[in-house]
Design an enzyme around this catalytic site. Structure first.
Site, mmCIF file in Angstrom:
data_model
loop_
_atom_site.group_PDB
_atom_site.id
_atom_site.type_symbol
_atom_site.label_atom_id
_atom_site.label_comp_id
_atom_site.label_asym_id
_atom_site.label_seq_id
_atom_site.Cartn_x
_atom_site.Cartn_y
_atom_site.Cartn_z
ATOM 1 N N ASP A 1 -25.102 -6.433 31.102
ATOM 2 C CA ASP A 1 -23.920 -7.055 30.514
ATOM 3 C C ASP A 1 -23.886 -8.536 30.865
ATOM 4 O OD1 ASP A 1 -22.946 -4.683 29.396
ATOM 5 O OD2 ASP A 1 -21.914 -4.132 31.249
ATOM 6 N N ALA A 2 -22.937 -9.239 30.323
ATOM 7 C CA ALA A 2 -22.773 -10.666 30.591
ATOM 8 C C ALA A 2 -22.604 -10.918 32.081
ATOM 9 C CB ALA A 2 -21.564 -11.201 29.834
#
Length: 76
Positions: free
Chosen positions: A52-53
Site C-alpha cells: 500500500d501507499a
C-alpha cells in the site's frame, strides 16, 4: 526472451504503493522506467505481492521478461 528474477527493496514513503496508479508514482512504474532506460524496451514487471501507499519492502520478489540480450550484471 529471458526472465529475470528481481529482489526488490525500497522505502515506500514517496510511492502510492507497488501497483501502477493514475494518481501518483508507484514502485512498479519506477522499476519499469529504469528498465526502459537501460534496455530501451518497455516491459511490465510482475511482483509476488503488492504494498500500500507508504509501505516499505525488503526482499520483495518480482520478475521481468526481456527480449533484448542483456546480462544480469548489466541489468543490476
Amino acid at each position: 526472451m529471458t526472465r529475470f528474477r528481481l529482489t526488490v527493496e525500497y522505502d515506500g514513503r514517496p510511492f502510492m504503493g507497488w501497483q501502477r496508479q493514475g494518481h501518483g508514482p508507484s514502485v512498479q512504474q519506477a522499476i519499469e522506467e529504469a528498465i526502459a532506460a537501460i534496455t530501451g524496451e518497455t516491459a511490465p514487471v510482475h511482483a509476488a505481492g503488492r504494498t500500500d501507499a507508504g509501505v516499505h519492502a525488503v526482499a520483495m520478489a518480482a520478475h521481468v521478461d526481456l527480449a533484448k540480450a542483456i546480462t544480469s550484471f548489466r541489468l543490476m
